[in-house]
Scaffold this active site. Structure first.
Site, PDB file in Angstrom:
ATOM      1  N   PHE A 189      24.012   0.159  39.527  1.00 53.32           N
ATOM      2  CA  PHE A 189      25.467   0.098  39.439  1.00 53.32           C
ATOM      3  C   PHE A 189      26.109   0.632  40.707  1.00 53.32           C
ATOM      4  O   PHE A 189      25.500   1.400  41.469  1.00 53.32           O
ATOM      5  CB  PHE A 189      25.978   0.859  38.207  1.00 53.32           C
ATOM      6  CG  PHE A 189      25.638   2.331  38.160  1.00 53.32           C
ATOM      7  CD1 PHE A 189      26.541   3.287  38.600  1.00 53.32           C
ATOM      8  CD2 PHE A 189      24.414   2.761  37.648  1.00 53.32           C
ATOM      9  CE1 PHE A 189      26.238   4.642  38.554  1.00 53.32           C
ATOM     10  CE2 PHE A 189      24.104   4.114  37.586  1.00 53.32           C
ATOM     11  CZ  PHE A 189      25.017   5.056  38.035  1.00 53.32           C
ATOM     12  N   THR A 190      27.339   0.196  40.947  1.00 53.46           N
ATOM     13  CA  THR A 190      28.137   0.749  42.042  1.00 53.46           C
ATOM     14  C   THR A 190      29.201   1.644  41.426  1.00 53.46           C
ATOM     15  O   THR A 190      29.799   1.294  40.410  1.00 53.46           O
ATOM     16  CB  THR A 190      28.795  -0.351  42.887  1.00 53.46           C
ATOM     17  OG1 THR A 190      29.574  -1.204  42.039  1.00 53.46           O
ATOM     18  CG2 THR A 190      27.755  -1.183  43.606  1.00 53.46           C
TER      19      THR A 190
ATOM     20  N   SER B 148      32.201  -0.466  39.072  1.00 49.52           N
ATOM     21  CA  SER B 148      32.697  -1.837  39.168  1.00 49.52           C
ATOM     22  C   SER B 148      31.632  -2.860  38.791  1.00 49.52           C
ATOM     23  O   SER B 148      31.949  -3.908  38.223  1.00 49.52           O
ATOM     24  CB  SER B 148      33.211  -2.123  40.584  1.00 49.52           C
ATOM     25  OG  SER B 148      32.192  -1.880  41.534  1.00 49.52           O
ATOM     26  N   HIS B 149      30.377  -2.589  39.123  1.00 47.54           N
ATOM     27  CA  HIS B 149      29.279  -3.509  38.832  1.00 47.54           C
ATOM     28  C   HIS B 149      28.153  -2.723  38.170  1.00 47.54           C
ATOM     29  O   HIS B 149      27.841  -1.604  38.600  1.00 47.54           O
ATOM     30  CB  HIS B 149      28.730  -4.154  40.110  1.00 47.54           C
ATOM     31  CG  HIS B 149      29.716  -5.004  40.841  1.00 47.54           C
ATOM     32  ND1 HIS B 149      30.819  -4.468  41.465  1.00 47.54           N
ATOM     33  CD2 HIS B 149      29.765  -6.339  41.049  1.00 47.54           C
ATOM     34  CE1 HIS B 149      31.513  -5.450  42.033  1.00 47.54           C
ATOM     35  NE2 HIS B 149      30.896  -6.587  41.791  1.00 47.54           N
ATOM     36  N   ASN B 150      27.524  -3.319  37.170  1.00 47.09           N
ATOM     37  CA  ASN B 150      26.400  -2.671  36.499  1.00 47.09           C
ATOM     38  C   ASN B 150      25.475  -3.755  35.968  1.00 47.09           C
ATOM     39  O   ASN B 150      25.886  -4.590  35.170  1.00 47.09           O
ATOM     40  CB  ASN B 150      26.906  -1.775  35.353  1.00 47.09           C
ATOM     41  CG  ASN B 150      25.815  -0.881  34.790  1.00 47.09           C
ATOM     42  OD1 ASN B 150      24.709  -0.813  35.319  1.00 47.09           O
ATOM     43  ND2 ASN B 150      26.124  -0.188  33.714  1.00 47.09           N
TER      44      ASN B 150
END
Length: 340
Positions: free
Chosen positions: A109-110, A96-98
């Site tokens: 990242f997640t 989702s996040h990077n």
């Protein structure tokens, strides 16, 4: 670099309100207009403009990954070719996040894997590390969550500290209808009078039922809220830092509660430590400038009596999306990975 856009009073009030919660009702803009002393048409047009100007990023449900049966973690990679590595990592549907961050571990990242994942979380990360040529990596799952709530202070009148509320969960069984609801509520709403009409029609229910079942999902802990998230820079918040703290184990929880109480902190977690990573407490701090962020951090450091901490500023955003839960993309990614 994106320059922040100045907002008038109505815009600030509107953005503040929809970050807290967007009504899942038949005519949500009419409901918001009544609260703000505006009109439905004016708010629909305002929403459309703020979305087109990339101030509003998305308005949809924010679900709790763990409650839905997914396993997730923050992961840090140390890579050489960061652009190539980011492209490989971004292809996973659970990322989702990077971000590139200013640290020897330069790619953060997640990632979440589905409940029926054949690889599981650790094997998935190992595979991504191999594909991206990571020199080393650390997996940092949440041990304890103190706060997760991204609500930017648009009006500038928010108290410096706030009480972090804990909600008791009301158990409920997810039916096939709820699964379809979850899929539908993940989608970004349109700027129309009745943005939920297509979902209501697809589910074969009415708007009141959708509202009631959405509330049940929240009370059961499956959904955190239905709300808008903003593009931070365009909203005027040009600085954010992941601040990591080296705290003694016996004080970690009390310190975490103190840090989470700061309004500038959107995320606050306890994570594992490693010989090469001695920071168990993570806090995401937002501000309108780097100086503002660091002033808050210095105040926190003084209050909690911690001298060893580090700023991880994001230098590039490679990905920021909401995960599409129960999407066939997860199974397709694994099938391709396992056949390679």
């Amino acid at each position: 670099m994106d320059m922040p856009t100045m907002q008038n009073d109505l815009e600030k009030e509107f953005l503040t309100l929809i970050q807290k919660g967007f009504p899942v009702t038949e005519r949500p803009f009419a409901e918001l207009a009544e609260t703000l002393g505006s009109t439905e048409t004016e708010l629909i047009n305002l929403y459309r403009r703020l979305r087109d100007e990339k101030i509003i990023r998305q308005t949809s449900a924010i679900f709790d990954t763990k409650s839905l049966g997914y396993k997730s973690s923050l992961v840090a990679f140390k890579v050489g070719d960061i652009d190539a590595a980011a492209e490989i990592i971004n292809a996973h549907p659970g990322v989702s996040h990077n971000y590139e961050r200013d640290n020897p571990y330069n790619l953060w990242f997640t990632i979440a894997v589905a409940p029926d994942s054949k690889l599981g979380l650790e094997k998935t990360v190992e595979l991504l590390a191999e594909k991206s040529g990571a020199e080393s990596f650390i997996i940092l799952p949440t041990k304890k969550m103190f706060k997760i709530s991204v609500q930017l202070d648009m009006k500038g009148d928010r108290a410096k500290k706030e009480k972090v509320r804990r909600r008791e969960k009301v158990p409920m069984e997810l039916t096939p209808m709820h699964m379809e609801m979850i899929k539908g509520l993940q989608e970004n709403i349109e700027a129309t009078e009745r943005p939920f009409a297509p979902l209501v029609e697809a589910l074969g229910i009415d708007h009141d039922t959708l509202a009631a079942e959405t509330e049940r999902l929240k009370k059961a802990g499956y959904m955190r809220r239905f709300a808008s998230i903003l593009y931070h820079r365009k909203a005027g918040f040009t600085a954010n830092a992941m601040v990591v703290w080296k705290v003694p184990e016996e004080r970690a929880e009390s310190i975490g509660e103190t840090v989470a109480a700061y309004s500038a902190v959107s995320h606050c977690y306890l994570r594992p430590v490693f010989p090469e990573w001695p920071y168990p407490l993570f806090s995401m701090v937002h501000g309108k400038s780097k100086e503002e962020v660091e002033a808050v951090v210095e105040e926190m450091a003084g209050e909690i009596g911690v001298e060893e901490y580090s700023y991880l500023y994001s230098t590039r955003e490679f990905k920021k999306v909401r995960i599409r839960y129960f999407s066939p993309e997860f199974e397709a990614w694994e099938a391709e990975a396992l056949s390679a």
